[in-house]
Design a protein around this motif. Structure first.
Motif, PDB file in Angstrom:
ATOM      1  N   THR A 193       0.956  -1.074  -0.072  1.00 28.53           N
ATOM      2  CA  THR A 193      -0.148  -0.007   0.091  1.00 28.53           C
ATOM      3  C   THR A 193       1.038   1.316  -0.234  1.00 28.53           C
ATOM      4  O   THR A 193       2.125   1.033   0.383  1.00 28.53           O
ATOM      5  CB  THR A 193      -0.976  -0.009   1.102  1.00 28.53           C
ATOM      6  OG1 THR A 193      -0.180   0.077   2.423  1.00 28.53           O
ATOM      7  CG2 THR A 193      -1.757  -1.206   1.486  1.00 28.53           C
ATOM      8  N   PRO A 194       0.460   2.558  -0.344  1.00 28.61           N
ATOM      9  CA  PRO A 194       1.199   3.728  -0.549  1.00 28.61           C
ATOM     10  C   PRO A 194       1.661   3.926   1.069  1.00 28.61           C
ATOM     11  O   PRO A 194       3.008   4.464   1.130  1.00 28.61           O
ATOM     12  CB  PRO A 194       0.102   4.769  -0.729  1.00 28.61           C
ATOM     13  CG  PRO A 194      -0.747   4.097  -1.578  1.00 28.61           C
ATOM     14  CD  PRO A 194      -0.939   2.727  -1.084  1.00 28.61           C
ATOM     15  N   GLU A 195       0.858   3.564   2.115  1.00 29.27           N
ATOM     16  CA  GLU A 195       1.521   3.909   3.649  1.00 29.27           C
ATOM     17  C   GLU A 195       2.633   2.853   3.771  1.00 29.27           C
ATOM     18  O   GLU A 195       3.682   3.239   4.462  1.00 29.27           O
ATOM     19  CB  GLU A 195       0.390   3.679   4.466  1.00 29.27           C
ATOM     20  CG  GLU A 195      -0.681   4.787   4.287  1.00 29.27           C
ATOM     21  CD  GLU A 195      -1.867   4.572   3.242  1.00 29.27           C
ATOM     22  OE1 GLU A 195      -2.302   5.358   2.722  1.00 29.27           O
ATOM     23  OE2 GLU A 195      -1.718   3.422   2.828  1.00 29.27           O
ATOM     24  N   GLU A 196       2.496   1.686   3.375  1.00 34.99           N
ATOM     25  CA  GLU A 196       3.646   0.951   3.681  1.00 34.99           C
ATOM     26  C   GLU A 196       5.000   1.146   2.684  1.00 34.99           C
ATOM     27  O   GLU A 196       5.974   1.008   3.363  1.00 34.99           O
ATOM     28  CB  GLU A 196       3.191  -0.771   3.299  1.00 34.99           C
ATOM     29  CG  GLU A 196       2.115  -1.190   4.087  1.00 34.99           C
ATOM     30  CD  GLU A 196       1.558  -2.419   3.502  1.00 34.99           C
ATOM     31  OE1 GLU A 196       1.005  -3.208   4.239  1.00 34.99           O
ATOM     32  OE2 GLU A 196       1.733  -2.667   2.109  1.00 34.99           O
ATOM     33  N   VAL A 197       4.810   1.515   1.559  1.00 36.10           N
ATOM     34  CA  VAL A 197       5.785   1.987   0.627  1.00 36.10           C
ATOM     35  C   VAL A 197       6.730   3.206   1.324  1.00 36.10           C
ATOM     36  O   VAL A 197       8.046   3.039   1.499  1.00 36.10           O
ATOM     37  CB  VAL A 197       5.588   2.162  -0.780  1.00 36.10           C
ATOM     38  CG1 VAL A 197       6.670   2.336  -1.512  1.00 36.10           C
ATOM     39  CG2 VAL A 197       4.901   1.101  -1.447  1.00 36.10           C
TER      40      VAL A 197
END
Length: 501
Positions: free
Chosen positions: A29-33
């Motif tokens: 997810t964008p948050e994970e990246v």
């Protein structure tokens, strides 16, 4: 249900095929990246994150159709390698269309290649590098949205905050590190080989600020063909090497050295530098470096006849302008740190204090350590670390094996003093150094025995190599910041006393 996926053909160009990969489902997810790229301290490659990016089709042919007859500036370099880096100040430049570039890179001749006719493909490479997409496609702003950095956790960041790189086989960027932020690189067409070295190896990279470019510290070492007589400690540099494929995204962490070379006949890549809180202090160091470099290199001297300003710099600022910029950078960093801990501001830098013996020491950064607990990167098929290639990987084919590594235990300063330079004067410029040795061999360089060692022949650039060395700039920047913080605290205390009275 099977969906269309994007695969690479043998030329490194994407084409559509049937497959099972769902482009709507990213491995992260964008948050994970964002958490990964801001905490990972080693270079790594992301897979399967860009299959649905419209910019995946930004081949040189596509860009040529978008730009039409609009010309861009190409840097021209010789394919023949030397033991010294080919800096941008030593290259030729031509203005040409992407269509003319493609004709030339494809081996054509005649009017179709325009100004490239003076540069045979067998002897030269061309590079349209460092082109701001916001300027290049200012008339087609819709293209900005085709670069989707929001997938990496940065909403709103797209092609407007990115740069474009189009090159021929052999086109390269001299080894350097970026002083600001970290780098995300999206490979679109063709392949590029990256040689990366950790920040801890800076003393082995022989850093220099000539040619001067803000935010870039160059290495004096030509990575693919190093001069190990002149730069022996480079043997100890730990190379991480990867060939970036189309569709992949490379993370270049903060302050990692990198040398980049195009492998295929035509390459296209897009990158974006992501700012960090630490950049506040880095701006102080860059402002200080610019002030010193401009002051010394603009002073009339017989050793100041070199082309020291990188073409990416528009002009030379006056000393007053540089001092004003330095003052603003220091004040901005101090103002930001005052909102946090008195010793450890938001810039994440350590404060310098003296112990009882007067020795300067850095305070421990306990808050920062608590804020960043142990991080375990989710390495796997979608995130692959750039492999460590070993300290002798890049020169294994060009230098004989020896046992000098065990003897060379002390890392050199930027200006290496070997046994010959201790007795014959220090000359770092290769041309001057060769001339110096020839004069000594012919007896033209006299050694006045009654006066001891001869006078060293130092140039302004020699002095700058040590004076604006990254380690020196970091120390002086911190001293400036501590001084201004103490002054600010003193003023605040006096104002508080007036209020009480």
């Amino acid at each position: 249900m099977p969906v269309e996926t994007v695969k690479i053909d043998f030329l490194g160009v994407y084409s559509i095929h049937e497959g099972l990969f769902d482009m709507a489902r990213k491995p992260f997810t964008p948050e994970e990246v964002r958490s990964i790229v801001e905490r990972l301290k080693e270079p790594a490659v992301f897979h399967n994150m860009t299959a649905d990016w419209p910019a995946l089709h930004w081949t040189a042919q596509h860009l040529s159709r978008c730009m039409g007859k609009e010309a861009v500036l190409f840097r021209i370099g010789k394919r023949k390698t030397h033991q010294t880096p080919l800096f941008e100040t030593q290259c030729a430049y031509v203005e040409a269309t992407l269509g003319e570039f493609l004709s030339w890179a494809g081996g054509e001749s005649g009017p179709s290649i325009g100004p490239f006719s003076d540069y045979p493909l067998s002897d030269f490479w061309a590079y349209a590098d460092y082109k701001y997409i916001a300027k290049l496609f200012h008339h087609k702003e819709a293209m900005f949205k085709e670069v989707v950095w929001s997938d990496f956790g940065y909403p709103g960041r797209n092609g407007a905050a990115s740069t474009l790189w189009v090159g021929a086989e052999g086109a390269n960027t001299p080894c350097h590190l970026d002083t600001y932020g970290f780098n995300l690189v999206f490979q679109v067409q063709g392949r590029k080989r990256w040689h990366l070295f950790p920040p801890e190896d800076t003393s082995f990279m022989y850093p220099t600020r000539i040619p001067y470019e803000e935010s870039s510290i160059f290495s004096q070492v030509n990575v693919p063909q190093p001069d190990l007589d002149r730069f022996p400690a480079f043997r100890r540099a730990r190379a991480h090497v990867v060939t970036l494929q189309p569709g992949q995204v490379l993370l270049v962490p903060r302050h990692w050295w990198h040398y980049v070379e195009s492998v295929d006949s035509v390459t296209v890549s897009i990158n974006s530098w992501i700012e960090l809180e630490e950049d506040d202090k880095a701006r102080v160091g860059e402002a200080l470096t610019k002030t010193l470099v401009c002051a010394l290199k603009t002073t009339p001297s017989h050793s100041n006849n070199d082309n020291w300003l990188n073409p990416t710099e528009d002009s030379v600022a006056s000393h007053d302008e540089n001092m004003q910029y330095l003052s603003l950078a220091v004040q901005a960093c101090v103002d930001k740190s005052r909102t946090g801990d008195s010793d450890q501001g938001q810039d994440g830098c350590r404060s310098l204090k003296r112990d009882s013996s007067g020795v300067i020491k850095a305070n421990s950064n306990q808050k920062e350590e608590k804020k960043n607990p142990c991080f375990s990167p989710p390495f796997g098929p979608h995130l692959v670390p750039v492999p460590f290639a070993g300290p002798s990987h890049v020169m294994k084919d060009i230098c004989p094996k020896d046992n000098s590594l065990s003897r060379d235990r002390n890392p050199p300063c930027a200006l290496h003093l070997d046994s010959q330079s201790r007795t014959a004067g220090v000359v770092s410029d290769p041309t001057e150094r060769d001339l110096h040795r020839r004069q000594e061999a012919s007896g033209l360089f006299e050694h006045p025995q009654e006066e001891g060692l001869p006078q060293a022949s130092l140039s302004t650039s020699d002095l700058l190599e040590c004076l604006v060395h990254p380690d020196v700039m970091a120390l002086v920047s911190q001293l400036l910041l501590d001084r201004q913080r103490e002054l600010a605290s003193s003023v605040t205390a006096k104002q508080s006393q007036r209020v009480v009275i």
